[in-house]
Motif scaffolding. Structure first.
Motif, PDB file in Angstrom:
ATOM      1  N   LYS A   2       0.829  -1.210   0.000  1.00  0.00           N
ATOM      2  CA  LYS A   2       0.000   0.000   0.000  1.00  0.00           C
ATOM      3  C   LYS A   2       0.858   1.253   0.000  1.00  0.00           C
ATOM      4  CE  LYS A   2      -3.393  -2.403   2.845  1.00  0.00           C
ATOM      5  NZ  LYS A   2      -4.080  -2.413   4.138  1.00  0.00           N
ATOM      6  N   GLU A  30      -2.173  -0.738  -3.481  1.00  0.00           N
ATOM      7  CA  GLU A  30      -3.397  -0.034  -3.086  1.00  0.00           C
ATOM      8  C   GLU A  30      -3.018   1.373  -2.624  1.00  0.00           C
ATOM      9  OE1 GLU A  30      -6.684  -0.183   0.510  1.00  0.00           O
ATOM     10  OE2 GLU A  30      -5.609  -2.007  -0.006  1.00  0.00           O
ATOM     11  N   VAL A  32      -3.982   4.339  -0.205  1.00  0.00           N
ATOM     12  CA  VAL A  32      -4.768   4.580   1.004  1.00  0.00           C
ATOM     13  C   VAL A  32      -4.837   6.090   1.226  1.00  0.00           C
ATOM     14  CG1 VAL A  32      -4.980   4.183   3.483  1.00  0.00           C
ATOM     15  CG2 VAL A  32      -3.989   2.402   2.022  1.00  0.00           C
ATOM     16  N   LYS A  61      -7.953   0.635  -7.248  1.00  0.00           N
ATOM     17  CA  LYS A  61      -7.477  -0.103  -6.079  1.00  0.00           C
ATOM     18  C   LYS A  61      -7.102   0.899  -4.975  1.00  0.00           C
ATOM     19  CE  LYS A  61      -4.395  -3.977  -5.204  1.00  0.00           C
ATOM     20  NZ  LYS A  61      -3.337  -4.802  -5.774  1.00  0.00           N
ATOM     21  N   TYR A  62      -8.119   1.336  -4.213  1.00  0.00           N
ATOM     22  CA  TYR A  62      -7.855   2.304  -3.158  1.00  0.00           C
ATOM     23  C   TYR A  62      -8.831   2.140  -2.000  1.00  0.00           C
ATOM     24  CZ  TYR A  62     -11.822   5.217  -4.601  1.00  0.00           C
ATOM     25  OH  TYR A  62     -13.062   5.687  -4.885  1.00  0.00           O
ATOM     26  N   SER A  63      -8.443   2.722  -0.876  1.00  0.00           N
ATOM     27  CA  SER A  63      -9.307   2.776   0.300  1.00  0.00           C
ATOM     28  C   SER A  63      -9.145   4.160   0.912  1.00  0.00           C
ATOM     29  CB  SER A  63      -8.931   1.685   1.306  1.00  0.00           C
ATOM     30  OG  SER A  63      -7.605   1.857   1.753  1.00  0.00           O
ATOM     31  N   LYS A  65      -9.486   6.494   4.737  1.00  0.00           N
ATOM     32  CA  LYS A  65      -9.615   6.474   6.187  1.00  0.00           C
ATOM     33  C   LYS A  65      -9.594   7.895   6.725  1.00  0.00           C
ATOM     34  CE  LYS A  65      -7.172   2.142   6.944  1.00  0.00           C
ATOM     35  NZ  LYS A  65      -6.096   1.491   7.680  1.00  0.00           N
TER      36      LYS A  65
END
Length: 122
Positions: A2, A30, A32, A61-63, A65
């Motif tokens: 990541k 990924e 983030v 492809k990511y998240s 927070k």
């Protein structure tokens, strides 16, 4: 693996997203997106949403927070995950200093590589 991209809502921070996409594509990592707020009163969702919209269509492809606390400490806490390859972040908002205070702290404390992107980078 990541790549952590701290976003503070500044234009310089959002420019980092494009650089992180290029880096993530090289390694199939990924991305983030990370926003840190001082308290629960401020949620940072608009910043995360804008960063996510920049990724849509370019890299899926990511998240995202949102963490509560002191920016440098939360970035370091997030990057302590062994799955983190890099932290990619803007140099800082301050015009007086060559590097912002959060960037300095992250460089000093990080256990993974840190990539600092100046606002004028293409």
């Amino acid at each position: 693996m990541k790549i952590v991209v701290p976003l503070d809502g500044s234009n310089a921070g959002f420019k980092v997203v494009h650089h992180a996409i290029e880096l993530a594509k090289l390694f199939d990592d990924e991305v983030v997106l990370l926003n840190i707020q001082p308290s629960l009163k401020e949620l940072g969702l608009p910043t995360i949403k804008k960063g996510g919209m920049m990724l849509q269509g370019e890299y899926e492809k990511y998240s995202a927070k949102v963490r509560i606390g002191i920016p440098a400490m939360e970035i370091i806490a997030e990057s302590n995950d062994p799955e983190i390859r890099y932290i990619a972040m803007a140099i800082g908002k301050g015009k007086q200093e060559a590097i912002g205070s959060v960037s300095k702290q992250v460089l000093h404390l990080a256990k993974c590589p840190v990539i600092l992107i100046p606002e004028h980078a293409e």
